[in-house]
Design an enzyme around this catalytic site. Sequence first.
Site, mmCIF file in Angstrom:
data_model
loop_
_atom_site.group_PDB
_atom_site.id
_atom_site.type_symbol
_atom_site.label_atom_id
_atom_site.label_comp_id
_atom_site.label_asym_id
_atom_site.label_seq_id
_atom_site.Cartn_x
_atom_site.Cartn_y
_atom_site.Cartn_z
ATOM 1 N N GLU A 34 20.348 -7.944 28.280
ATOM 2 C CA GLU A 34 20.245 -6.574 28.784
ATOM 3 C C GLU A 34 21.570 -6.103 29.378
ATOM 4 O OE1 GLU A 34 16.923 -6.485 31.470
ATOM 5 O OE2 GLU A 34 15.501 -7.152 29.948
ATOM 6 N N GLU B 193 11.922 -9.390 24.534
ATOM 7 C CA GLU B 193 11.013 -9.273 25.673
ATOM 8 C C GLU B 193 10.149 -8.052 25.428
ATOM 9 O OE1 GLU B 193 12.648 -9.166 29.613
ATOM 10 O OE2 GLU B 193 14.150 -10.706 29.182
#
Length: 416
Positions: free
Chosen positions: A244, A348
């Site tokens: 991320e 995710e």
Amino acid sequence: MTYQRTAGSRLLVLIAALTLSTHSQGADPATCSVNQQSWPLCGTDNGGWSVENGSYCIARSFCGSIPAAASRSTPVDPSASTKTRAVFSYLRSVWGKQVIAGQADLTWKDAIDMAERVRADTGKSPALMGYDFMNYGLTANWVEGRRQTEEAIAFAGKGGLVTFAWHWRDPALLKTPQVNNANFYARESDASKNTNFMIPMANGALDKNSPAYQHINDGIDLIAVELKRLSDAGVTVLWRPLHEASGYKGDGWFWWGRTRTDGAPQAYANILLWRHMFDRLVHKHGLHNLIWVWNGQDPAWYPGDDVVDIVSHDIYDNADNKAYRSQLPTYQQALNTPKKRKPVALSENSYIPDPDKIAADKAWWLWFMVWNDGDGPAGVTSPNNFWTGEYYNTNAHKQKVYNHPNVITLDRLPRF
């Protein structure tokens, strides 16, 4: 990912319209707009970020979409182990046809077995388990989550696949008495959770004379020990570091993507760190059991086809509301990021995309990875429980997914 996700937490659905618009050529043909900032185009096109005449610039070919060429059939590590090559070949063979079922472990609570919770609800086990080195290096007696290596080896021993992320805590505190206070956030509303650590840069490169550079190497070397243990046990790791990275519109949540004060592009600093980690783990430490999974989530942060095997994205779509959409726009963004085709994974997620919608939209995620529960009991419907309960995925949807012919569970994996 962070310790817990909630319905009211930051929205991680980085829709293609956001990131692609920040990566397209601006109105001025001599500049490129990246993350709401304009950068000059380089006079010499090297395919990425660079420095010319003392100023940062970006290659024209890196600014905008590029037609994807044929994919490679072997991992980017030319010395990848025989098993790692076999795993990579298998992943390529199923991509575009089936989806691998994945579940994230509760990495800071040793007693909770997320694979068992999946099995209790569906009668089947995930084919892929997600682990994290988040608490490695901490020394306090109360710290849990330092058995992730052993848990991964045990799951691989059952025939499963494993992936590792790394919530990399402040490297500057690793070898100090303050190590148990080390954090990984660059910006949280609770300032006590933040770190000031920043990737050291000088003259358009990593600053090798900076103490921070040695701190980074200390952290990489710490994790190399664990990756070596996995290698010695014959475990191939789908390795997803610096996850991320771009945060929200290029403002990173973690220190490896933080806002900088020295004029260097955050994306470029992160790319240099990725490439340095690749070089140190593969060449210095001789780790050839890694399949490199990039999770920067913004094309401007892509480190290059020569150091990435799989492109991935994390999606916490609070607007899905149990529609279980395929998330096609984000899939297409990730698919079109590399110059050469790479498999695309949903690394995710909260809601699991419906396998029928994945097939209909041709949004062929290589795997999905449901985030973990909170540390409460199983069966509780709560926004902190991403698997157990029915806040995100109903029991009927879980049953459909885990029994779908297009979904690969543990019992359907080959023996590598």
